[in-house]
Design a protein around this motif. Structure first.
Motif, PDB file in Angstrom:
ATOM      1  N   ASN A  68     -11.227  55.404   2.012  1.00 28.44           N
ATOM      2  CA  ASN A  68     -10.872  55.859   3.363  1.00 28.44           C
ATOM      3  C   ASN A  68     -10.730  57.379   3.420  1.00 28.44           C
ATOM      4  OD1 ASN A  68     -10.838  53.256   4.345  1.00 28.44           O
ATOM      5  ND2 ASN A  68      -8.664  52.967   3.906  1.00 28.44           N
ATOM      6  N   PRO A 122      -9.640  51.083  -2.004  1.00 32.34           N
ATOM      7  CA  PRO A 122      -9.878  51.221  -0.558  1.00 32.34           C
ATOM      8  C   PRO A 122      -9.258  52.485   0.023  1.00 32.34           C
ATOM      9  CG  PRO A 122      -9.357  48.950  -1.066  1.00 32.34           C
ATOM     10  CD  PRO A 122      -9.175  49.723  -2.349  1.00 32.34           C
ATOM     11  N   ASP A 123      -8.051  52.833  -0.416  1.00 33.32           N
ATOM     12  CA  ASP A 123      -7.420  54.035   0.138  1.00 33.32           C
ATOM     13  C   ASP A 123      -8.246  55.285  -0.178  1.00 33.32           C
ATOM     14  OD1 ASP A 123      -5.121  52.863   1.308  1.00 33.32           O
ATOM     15  OD2 ASP A 123      -4.167  52.733  -0.649  1.00 33.32           O
ATOM     16  N   TYR A 124      -8.808  55.313  -1.380  1.00 28.51           N
ATOM     17  CA  TYR A 124      -9.612  56.478  -1.741  1.00 28.51           C
ATOM     18  C   TYR A 124     -10.903  56.491  -0.928  1.00 28.51           C
ATOM     19  CZ  TYR A 124     -10.328  60.535  -4.658  1.00 28.51           C
ATOM     20  OH  TYR A 124     -10.454  61.825  -5.088  1.00 28.51           O
TER      21      TYR A 124
END
Lengths: 209, 209, 209, 209, 209, 209, 209, 209
Positions: free
Chosen positions: F196, F192-194
């Motif tokens: 984002n 998810p962070d990537y």
């Protein structure tokens, strides 16, 4: 540079249960007590199920260390039981060594309390004498994670293999077809999640017949 | 391919307490301060109990690092105490090496603050010079778990053995019969759960006489 | 069977800072962001303090990975800075290798984001080519503890030494007398507890004069 | 809608130490045993220091619950000591109530083992009878965090105030000038970090004179 | 049965920084030291940014508790600074109360070391006198989670509102349009993840112009 | 004494997914279920993306262990799928071995449930037969951290390399320029962070055009 | 402003066991499965021991939620057992309400899976209808700590009392003299540490006779 | 003194999704990113399934905070979407209030990033204006546990009810018979363990037909 896989063999393995005593158990704080007791009894049931020769020993059981966990005594009424008069390393006790040698096995499954002493000392001694040592990590307990990790580190350096009771059972059994019900019962009795799987499966199956 | 078990021997072991100083102790955050102080004093009491030659050293104790923990100084009034003028690795200090060699021991038990420097550097140096090194992990402290694990990893790679003070005491003592009361007192003073076992045991025993 | 202690030497060490980029930093979740940033800057300040040749590199910095942490760029305005056009393993980039070889150093201190890729890949490559590799563990970050432990395990197997930035500084400095104030300032700036010790010490000292 | 601050008052407070028994202590697993013992003794020393009337009680001490922690008995040789013949809630024991009423105090500081029973039951009973109840949370222990949080929740709902032994000492003392050395000694004996501050401070101060 | 929302108002709020002293900070172990220092300085920078009247106080700063954190002193050279001669509860010091009343504010933001004493005592006293109390939880520290939770519980029971420094900044600012750059800088300086967002955003934006 | 770096090669690697069955997944408690499912599917997507030969196997899927995770079956409709009639170690099943040998690959990426059995047994067997074994640690699950660490320890001793799915993807891909969008999509879908980072980057980029 | 203590009374209490079903149990991840099963059975044994009317209910047991834990069914063969056809809140089922009202009790002990639904919904409904609700927290389970804390928070706001099964047993029993052996057996069967205390005590006692 | 149970009613509830933006999500560190994203999408799917009016809002989405999570935008193409020009508390934006009032609902389900600001501020404002506020705790994220607990504490004090998305779904649905498949699909898509139960159940059922 491949290595031979030293695999547990039910015809060549013996179990050493070292100092699971009522008093000493209060020292174990790296595993929750409900879970730890369950793991110890799972290892005992496993030993019985695979009919592995099992040796019980205690340290100073007439003093504060207390008697052997009664459930262990009850499971192995006829097993060699060496109440050591003082030796901290069980391997320093001649009767213990004799009992091990009498089994004729070369693979030793060791569990006990506390890990860095009652497990590590005989494990290191056994390796020195040429045995294959398998530490049953989750049936062994100690004061905290630091002492556990230090103990594992020392035993690994010496060549011990670290296992869980579940892995031991699986490696000994090899194939479910050898006895589905027996192994399933062992798991259901000691792994609530596995018991639930069986309960649900049997329920649906029986209803749909 | 079995290995010899390098076992602690009370006639061949010395203890090095490195930089347990009042200021540096505030850096230790991988063990709770109550527990850490208890472990350090347990190791000191153990050294006294087994009459192991013990060497104290501090780093820059006139500056912010602060003086040696007073309880340690008090326990070893006559021990060699090397206040290093600047060397970070105690092994770089000639007086420290002389003091070690003067003991004639080949097994070194090392503990200190912080683990990756004050313990690891002399540990690596001692191994290089042929000593057997035993790190007393729970009497050594550092900033956090990452730095501890990195330090343990480096020392293990080099061949250090990781132990807890309890395992050290047990491996040195070998047999409870050598002195039940002495060892029991050491344990009762530093392991509350063990103290409670003894209290309960003695109470029941005395009542039933 | 003693081993030589491969010790950091400030005349033979270079620092590789790999992919500490604004975007990639949001992936780091095995260390708290306040602490991680502090550790990375501590390593950078250490490199400047010991005047170690330092090489900066980024992966795909025009895309989502984002630019190098500005504080790093600011600290090393003249250092070799290799913005890799696509190679994931920095060691696959010729300019990076040239920059390393130009330093003439054989000891490489490596830190980066994420540990199992940007640190582990060049670490394994460097070992293969005969360098001594020191991983600065607390200035390297990754997704979680499982990925960190797996990465450490793989690098250790290959022979990398795991350190913290504090241990690196201490092993490079060797003796406080080489420069008390410089090292003290480095520590005070990046270890709040150490800063507090110095503040308290100086305050009492100045009052009592 | 401001509220009066119910503040501890050393002339109006009594301490109830409930069931800190050698056997029951093995049940406490929400606080580390080293730290827990230290907290309990800190509360006891605090009670002595402020000369607060203190009442000791045990549950079934001739059975497995075991005797009162000897260090507590030793600190309060002349305090009322009610060995309850069976009542689980100490408040159900008439002698206990009489001892409390004899103190004439309206503020009760309660600590014990286990929190949700030996502390919570008398706390709830005391509130019902109009006492101000202050639970000394870190000198009380139980099985795990779930049971602790549930117990705190129930006592808070009823109006008990949750404190730590350190906060109790500070609220009773009010002003360091009442006795710097006495309070400092209490803290140094039970808070290693505080002891270190004092050691460092005294060392610098004495050297600079 | 709706309730009025007691909201922070920058024209009606003052900040009390209680006992953030170099010695006492070594007692704080419920927040990591890097993060804690960052939070305390964030609160200080926030106070300056919103031009909130700020009052500094210390307890016994000539003794082991040590001097005020120099970074705080430096940020508020002209703020009232009450070095309390002995009162543990800052509210018991007349100069402190006078300084608060001189601000004319009714909303008090309180942070300090340790939470259950230096924060909780003045918080409870202030509520009793009709102030609205907002505890800045992450700029306040204590021994461990148990003591923190007990302290929060007691202050909540009395009506204090618990906040983080970030929530305080946001509630005071109300609308980014009041000053985007100022607030953004405050956040970038103290929240590494936020700083990274700004760095990445600015980089892409500048390149695409 | 440098070592060759055994690096994953997409032309020489195969993936073994062992016993990711609906029932057995309820046993996995060392990784959160949301995260674990994501990791397993990430490994599957990675295998498809790099077109690695992939072999699926299940243990006793008609019983309580349950069927293969449907998302895995759906991703590899044509892959060899060996429903083992009873062998616990997949390596004991001839069809499984045949399928592996048919790929002609020497590097095996293994993941499964539970780690110490379904992963460790075939891993140890494969090493014995001369394969290079890479354990995908975060796509493998077991009962708890103790059993995981014991399993990792045993496999590491034997020479297995421990990796994460992310490191595997990066080591196989080598250079972003081989396909930016494909690798980016794989990461965005499972980190998810990537995702984002990419969302933010694309948004700013598209606006500024 | 004292409050009456709403105390459990064995003549006025009933037990509601809600949805402890084989399938749903796999959702419980805020308590370890060994410990959770033990707690649930402890509550069941407690209900039998005190002869509290007990009501069993399940949700959709013919579907994936699975059948009631067989050990519960076995303990209460004659208890009202309401297999709800669809109502999620058991309180919406008329038969369930009838069964509760038939007991004539006003105090309800509720436990179930998952806490925020199967426990919280009937708890809130029961409070609304004037019952005294006691949640048995450790015999209730949910997905994680966040969902547990949210559920506890909501129930506490409404006036439910949070307890552990051990506290329930103690509050119902009131005085050990009512039956030492019965209560001791209940504890020994479900609290390993307590069982060990009894084992040690009995052993010493029997030997000294 | 019984209380009415304020129960969620699908005909009277609206959902507010506040600031789930690509940039801000990197600040969330109290929940694992895989799990957090899953929870947020579960809440969104729940809102669609129950056809609850849903309002989206973002803060400063053209700056570093980044755009709304694309998966949310995609799920609610026609929902009111208020890109706030600067107000930090969404309740200070007139369009947001209008959108809420246009729904005619009195029950507000609020989730957002970060909890203590984007959730707490509108929650407190809504309560003040007479709405019933339900915080969806696990679809809301913040920096760490301290800031989360402080935020929860403040909202609870004001009367907000804390829930999980799963509890919300169950309380809205009331009875499985309203739609077994729809609710089952929602759960299977977002709770891997529940998906596994359904997979296993369906497999056995289909085979036995």
């Amino acid at each position: 540079m491949t290595k031979p896989y030293t695999k547990l063999d039910k015809d060549n393995a013996a179990v050493l249960l070292v100092d699971h005593q009522a008093g000493l158990l209060s020292l174990v704080r790296d595993i929750d007590p409900d879970k730890f007791k369950n793991n110890v009894l799972a290892l005992a049931d496993l030993a019985k199920y695979f009919e592995l020769p099992t040796i019980l020993t205690t340290s100073f059981e007439d003093g504060p260390n207390g008697p052997l966990l009664p459930e262990l005594k009850a499971r192995f009424p006829d097993a060699p039981f060496i109440a050591r008069p003082g030796q901290i390393n069980a391997w320093d006790n001649e009767d213990f060594i004799k009992a091990i040698k009498a089994t004729g096995k070369k693979q030793l499954l060791i569990a006990g309390v506390v890990t860095e002493v009652c497990v590590a000392f005989p494990a290191l001694s056994a390796i020195e004498e040429g045995f294959d040592v398998f530490v049953v990590t989750d049936a062994s307990g100690t004061f905290n994670e630091i002492t556990r990790q230090a103990a594992w580190n020392r035993m690994t350096q010496a060549g011990a293999q670290l296992m869980s009771w579940f892995a031991v059972a699986c490696e000994l059994h090899r194939d479910w077809r050898n006895d589905v019900e027996g192994l399933g019962t062992l798991f259901a009795n000691h792994i609530p999640d596995y018991g639930n799987l069986i309960t649900s499966y049997n329920t649906v199956n029986s209803k749909t017949k």
